[in-house]
Design a protein around this motif. Structure first.
Motif, PDB file in Angstrom:
ATOM      1  N   GLY A   1       0.804  -1.205   0.000  1.00  0.00           N
ATOM      2  CA  GLY A   1       0.000   0.000   0.000  1.00  0.00           C
ATOM      3  C   GLY A   1       0.842   1.262   0.000  1.00  0.00           C
ATOM      4  N   VAL A   2       1.905   1.292   0.812  1.00  0.00           N
ATOM      5  CA  VAL A   2       2.767   2.470   0.860  1.00  0.00           C
ATOM      6  C   VAL A   2       3.402   2.708  -0.498  1.00  0.00           C
TER       7      VAL A   2
ATOM      8  N   ILE B   1       1.002   5.714  -7.503  1.00  0.00           N
ATOM      9  CA  ILE B   1      -0.231   6.218  -8.099  1.00  0.00           C
ATOM     10  C   ILE B   1      -0.346   7.727  -7.939  1.00  0.00           C
ATOM     11  N   ALA B   2       0.065   8.218  -6.764  1.00  0.00           N
ATOM     12  CA  ALA B   2      -0.034   9.654  -6.512  1.00  0.00           C
ATOM     13  C   ALA B   2       1.185  10.415  -7.019  1.00  0.00           C
ATOM     14  N   ALA B   3       2.193   9.676  -7.523  1.00  0.00           N
ATOM     15  CA  ALA B   3       3.431  10.278  -8.029  1.00  0.00           C
ATOM     16  C   ALA B   3       4.108  11.129  -6.966  1.00  0.00           C
TER      17      ALA B   3
ATOM     18  N   GLN C   1     -10.282  -7.866   1.566  1.00  0.00           N
ATOM     19  CA  GLN C   1      -8.901  -7.475   1.869  1.00  0.00           C
ATOM     20  C   GLN C   1      -8.318  -6.656   0.729  1.00  0.00           C
ATOM     21  N   VAL C   2      -8.567  -7.085  -0.501  1.00  0.00           N
ATOM     22  CA  VAL C   2      -8.089  -6.331  -1.655  1.00  0.00           C
ATOM     23  C   VAL C   2      -8.626  -4.901  -1.596  1.00  0.00           C
ATOM     24  N   ALA C   3      -9.909  -4.773  -1.327  1.00  0.00           N
ATOM     25  CA  ALA C   3     -10.534  -3.451  -1.273  1.00  0.00           C
ATOM     26  C   ALA C   3      -9.954  -2.611  -0.140  1.00  0.00           C
ATOM     27  N   SER C   4      -9.712  -3.242   1.012  1.00  0.00           N
ATOM     28  CA  SER C   4      -9.171  -2.515   2.158  1.00  0.00           C
ATOM     29  C   SER C   4      -7.755  -2.016   1.886  1.00  0.00           C
TER      30      SER C   4
ATOM     31  N   GLY D   1      -4.979   4.584  -1.275  1.00  0.00           N
ATOM     32  CA  GLY D   1      -5.598   5.703  -1.951  1.00  0.00           C
ATOM     33  C   GLY D   1      -5.957   5.411  -3.389  1.00  0.00           C
ATOM     34  N   THR D   2      -6.335   4.167  -3.669  1.00  0.00           N
ATOM     35  CA  THR D   2      -6.676   3.805  -5.036  1.00  0.00           C
ATOM     36  C   THR D   2      -7.856   2.841  -5.012  1.00  0.00           C
TER      37      THR D   2
END
Length: 455
Positions: A10-11, A17-19, A139-142, A148-149
């Motif tokens: 996630g990090v 994704i946020a660049a 879990q995937v959604a969490s 943030g995606t």
């Protein structure tokens, strides 16, 4: 426990994704002529925020077929390639001629552990069900939300690196099912007593006045990578990857052999004497944001990230409750003696837990919860007992200008608001206990297993 946790991506994904800049705050490595001694920290002052590369699928030269058997359950070259790609995507480490052997060994060890964990889950499936498809998707959604995606973008990140969504879901299923099994089997044994928490709090409070270091740690175990020289070379390669922008936490998650790998190398706040001897000199010379160069030690090589440091606090805080018989300064000696005698008779059997209730039930006695205060701010007559009285105990009668008091010390700690609470320490101890039991569990399973690594 599986060190290769897809959840920790996630990090990294948030950065991609946020660049946004990577977590690491490290300068480029000096030229060989300027090279400091091993373990010297890198100065982050001139750091330019490193750019995070989009994942690409590297080429691996792996012979097709079965690479290992775990209790006759095969691990194929395809499985190994998928896990290597996952490791690279999660750690953001770039595969080079030097790092690919380390990546391959780490990936294979993780796959072996995953097979063993899934076999244990199947063994107890009637008592502890595995994660369902719906729970895996949750879990995937969490994880995607934490990054943030969306779940679609989360899976697309891996697909872009050549990793199938099925591989991601399978790893999440095994990790989640294994945690559930460990919890079901060992949560009762992980419970800590109130006494253990109080002893830990007392030790922490005593040490709050000393300098402390908040560190991240990576340890490359020489026995797992082919010897000390290979460990040193691998650590140097990882250091270079971190300098290039790979987040320290993600690299620790994938490559460190320490129990803290599962939390991104987070070792928490340490006193100097609590740190491994090999890294103590580095800690004394590092500033927040710096990462040490490889530090050779017995059995392997360290990399240390100084997340923060603080000087000790000398403030001593005490939580007090009291009961009192009013006796102003004009009270006679006989009146003070009578109040003292009454409180002495009441004192037997009093504790922090019952002092207020017993006081309020006694005629002529007032009771008050004084809360937490700096001992230096208390009435002078209370200070000595507040500093030295045993937690939970009740003082002898204390005379002040207001009356005669019995005081109970309910808690005592050193430091400010960032000092840990009872609940914080209890949770930390229980997490440590369950982690230890889980490591022992998989170690025992591994020792009893038949593992045949090909080639």
């Amino acid at each position: 426990m599986i060190r290769l946790s897809i959840a920790t991506v996630g990090v990294a994904m948030a950065a991609l994704i946020a660049a946004s800049p990577a977590v690491s705050q490290i300068t480029a490595q000096p030229t060989p002529a300027e090279q400091p001694p091993a373990g010297a920290p890198v100065d982050p002052a001139a750091e330019q925020a490193p750019r995070v590369a989009q994942p690409v699928e590297p080429e691996f030269q792996l012979a097709e077929g079965i690479v290992a058997l775990v209790n006759d359950d095969p691990i194929t070259s395809f499985d190994l390639r998928q896990r290597m790609l996952t490791l690279i995507a999660e750690s953001q480490a770039q595969p080079t001629e030097e790092t690919i052997p380390l990546i391959q060994r780490q990936a294979l060890q993780a796959l072996i552990d995953q097979r063993l964990q899934w076999q244990e889950v199947q063994r107890y499936i009637d008592q502890v069900p595995a994660l369902t498809d719906e729970e895996v998707e949750a879990q995937v959604a969490s994880i995607a939300q934490q990054a943030g995606t969306t779940p679609q973008n989360y899976l697309a990140y891996f697909q872009q690196a050549g990793i199938r969504p099925e591989t991601v879901r399978e790893q999440l299923r095994v990790e989640g099912s294994w945690r559930r099994l460990v919890g079901a089997r060992f949560n009762q044994r992980a419970t800590v007593s109130r006494g253990q928490v109080q002893q830990t709090l007392a030790r922490l409070n005593e040490n709050q006045a000393k300098p402390q270091y908040l560190i991240g740690e990576i340890f490359i175990d020489a026995s797992r990578v082919g010897g000390q020289q290979a460990a040193l070379g691998g650590a140097q390669q990882l250091f270079d990857q971190i300098v290039g922008g790979a987040p320290f936490q993600a690299v620790a998650q994938q490559f460190s052999s320490l129990p803290t790998a599962s939390s991104g190398g987070d070792a928490g706040w340490l006193l100097l004497e609590e740190a491994p001897p090999a890294i103590q000199p580095a800690l004394q010379n590092m500033q927040p944001g710096q990462v040490s160069r490889p530090i050779p030690a017995t059995g392997g090589v360290w990399l240390v990230y100084m997340r923060d440091r603080r000087d000790g606090s000398s403030a001593q805080l005490a939580t007090l409750r009291q009961i009192m018989i009013p006796a102003p300064q004009t009270a006679s000696d006989a009146e003070v003696a009578a109040a003292t005698s009454s409180l002495e008779a009441l004192r037997a059997g009093l504790t922090c837990d019952n002092i207020l209730e017993r006081g309020r039930a006694t005629e002529g006695v007032t009771a008050a919860d004084l809360g937490e205060a700096d001992v230096a701010d208390l009435a002078p007559q209370f200070q000595q007992f507040a500093r030295t009285g045993e937690i939970g105990s009740v003082s002898s009668p204390i005379r002040t200008p207001l009356g005669v008091h019995l005081v109970s010390v309910c808690n005592r700690r050193v430091g400010g608001a960032d000092a840990p609470s009872f609940d914080d320490v209890q949770a930390r101890l229980e997490n440590q206990q369950i982690s230890m039991l889980a490591r022992r569990y998989i170690r025992d399973v591994r020792e009893e297993a038949t593992i045949d690594v090909k080639g």
